[in-house]
Design a protein around this motif. Structure first.
Motif, PDB file in Angstrom:
ATOM      1  N   ASP A 246       0.828  -1.206   0.000  1.00 26.59           N
ATOM      2  CA  ASP A 246       0.000   0.000   0.000  1.00 26.59           C
ATOM      3  C   ASP A 246       0.864   1.258   0.000  1.00 26.59           C
ATOM      4  OD1 ASP A 246      -2.821   1.149   0.362  1.00 26.59           O
ATOM      5  OD2 ASP A 246      -1.702   2.134   1.977  1.00 26.59           O
ATOM      6  N   GLN A 247       1.931   1.267   0.792  1.00 26.23           N
ATOM      7  CA  GLN A 247       2.822   2.433   0.816  1.00 26.23           C
ATOM      8  C   GLN A 247       3.548   2.589  -0.513  1.00 26.23           C
ATOM      9  OE1 GLN A 247       3.346   4.902   3.525  1.00 26.23           O
ATOM     10  NE2 GLN A 247       3.887   5.731   1.537  1.00 26.23           N
ATOM     11  N   PHE A 248       3.988   1.472  -1.073  1.00 23.13           N
ATOM     12  CA  PHE A 248       4.608   1.475  -2.404  1.00 23.13           C
ATOM     13  C   PHE A 248       3.663   2.116  -3.421  1.00 23.13           C
ATOM     14  CE2 PHE A 248       4.735  -0.684  -6.512  1.00 23.13           C
ATOM     15  CZ  PHE A 248       6.073  -0.689  -6.859  1.00 23.13           C
ATOM     16  N   CYS A 249       2.403   1.700  -3.418  1.00 30.05           N
ATOM     17  CA  CYS A 249       1.421   2.216  -4.380  1.00 30.05           C
ATOM     18  C   CYS A 249       1.083   3.680  -4.115  1.00 30.05           C
ATOM     19  CB  CYS A 249       0.151   1.366  -4.341  1.00 30.05           C
ATOM     20  SG  CYS A 249       0.373  -0.314  -4.971  1.00 30.05           S
ATOM     21  N   ARG A 250       1.119   4.083  -2.849  1.00 27.54           N
ATOM     22  CA  ARG A 250       0.869   5.483  -2.512  1.00 27.54           C
ATOM     23  C   ARG A 250       1.960   6.376  -3.113  1.00 27.54           C
ATOM     24  NH1 ARG A 250      -1.873   8.045   1.776  1.00 27.54           N
ATOM     25  NH2 ARG A 250      -2.215   6.013   2.787  1.00 27.54           N
TER      26      ARG A 250
END
Length: 323
Positions: A242-246
């Protein structure tokens, strides 16, 4: 036989080549090993010889050759047709690639950076087909990119347009990029970047995790393992993804606001994670995009795979002739 174009995608291990029609139909595709010995001095002569042999093999007329396009690693001066700093080719000093091709063929020669070429290929015959304004973000060991505006590559003042990997997406992180800055997209949202995130998350939490267990039993910590664990329901891996995609969505939002493309294309090995990643990145991209243009850009996955470079190289010739 009618007119034809040669497209070359030069890589550190293999050099992929194709004979194409002006409309983009591949008539023949082949590859040869890239000989990087002796400072890579045999690379271009080997490619030239291979092209001549293929033209003879296919019984083509050299008079019908419209032109030759090439994508190369390193710092490419597309006007001078030189390459320098392609260390995976052992090209540490400036290589006058264009001169060698002009001495070998009586036809136009064009060259550009391999990331730019992939973007042009996807815009012409891939996920951006039919769209004149396209950005490609290539997610591999690092993050590369290419920008196509009105069907032509955007180079900028010194040829550095498209350095998408060095957009700062988190100035407060202690994760450093190879360029020396902290918080670059490449350091946080590439194959290397997601491993950087995973290490940080695993150090900062004591919760049980499938990902931690996998690493403890000796599985390599890489992007595939992290995405696989996330898809199987591992909470820690899902937080990392999720952080990667953010971060990636934030960068795509910036690109959308600045360039207003109709397509932003995700390519490279990490993009093979597929729809789960694409949808999550797009949700963040929309969140971080100026509302008035929020629905202008569609985030899509690349479709040409390893052929993007040869398509883009061939398209270079068309753009050169029609400038």
């Amino acid at each position: 036989m009618s007119q034809f174009v040669i497209g070359i995608d030069l890589g550190g291990t293999t050099s992929k080549m194709a004979v194409l029609t002006p409309e983009g139909e591949i008539l023949s595709k082949w590859s040869i090993p890239t000989d990087i010995e002796q400072q890579g001095q045999n690379i271009v002569p080997n490619i030239i010889q291979s092209i001549k042999e293929k033209i003879y093999e296919l019984d083509l007329s050299v008079e019908e050759l419209i032109g030759i396009g090439m994508g190369s690693p390193g710092a490419v001066n597309h006007k001078a047709q030189t390459v320098i700093g392609a260390y995976n080719l052992n090209w540490e000093t400036e290589q006058n690639v264009g001169e060698q091709f002009k001495n070998a063929f009586d036809a136009p020669f064009c060259i550009d950076n391999d990331a730019n070429i992939a973007a042009l290929g996807e815009q012409w015959m891939g996920a951006g087909k039919g769209h004149q304004n396209v950005v490609m973000v290539t997610l591999g060991t690092g993050v590369g990119g290419g920008i196509v505006v009105q069907g032509d590559l955007l180079h900028g003042t010194y040829g550095s347009a498209g350095e998408i990997g060095h957009i700062i997406v988190d100035p407060d992180t202690d994760i450093q990029c190879t360029c020396g800055n902290h918080g670059c997209l490449e350091a946080l949202a590439s194959a290397t970047g997601i491993v950087n995130l995973a290490k940080k998350y695993m150090e900062e939490t004591d919760i049980e995790s499938q990902l931690k267990e996998a690493v403890e039993v000796g599985l390599p910590l890489d992007a595939r393992l992290i995405f696989d664990c996330a898809q199987s329901g591992d909470t820690l891996s899902q937080q990392i993804v999720d952080q990667f995609c953010r971060y990636l969505g934030l960068a795509c939002g910036h690109l959308s606001c600045i360039l207003n493309p109709s397509r932003i294309i995700l390519g490279g090995g990490v993009a093979q994670s597929g729809e789960m990643m694409r949808a999550k990145v797009e949700s963040y991209m929309l969140q971080y995009t100026f509302p008035a243009i929020r629905n202008h850009a569609k985030l899509v996955l690349a479709t040409l795979g390893n052929d993007a470079g040869i398509y883009g190289a061939a398209r270079l010739v068309h753009n050169y002739i029609n400038d």
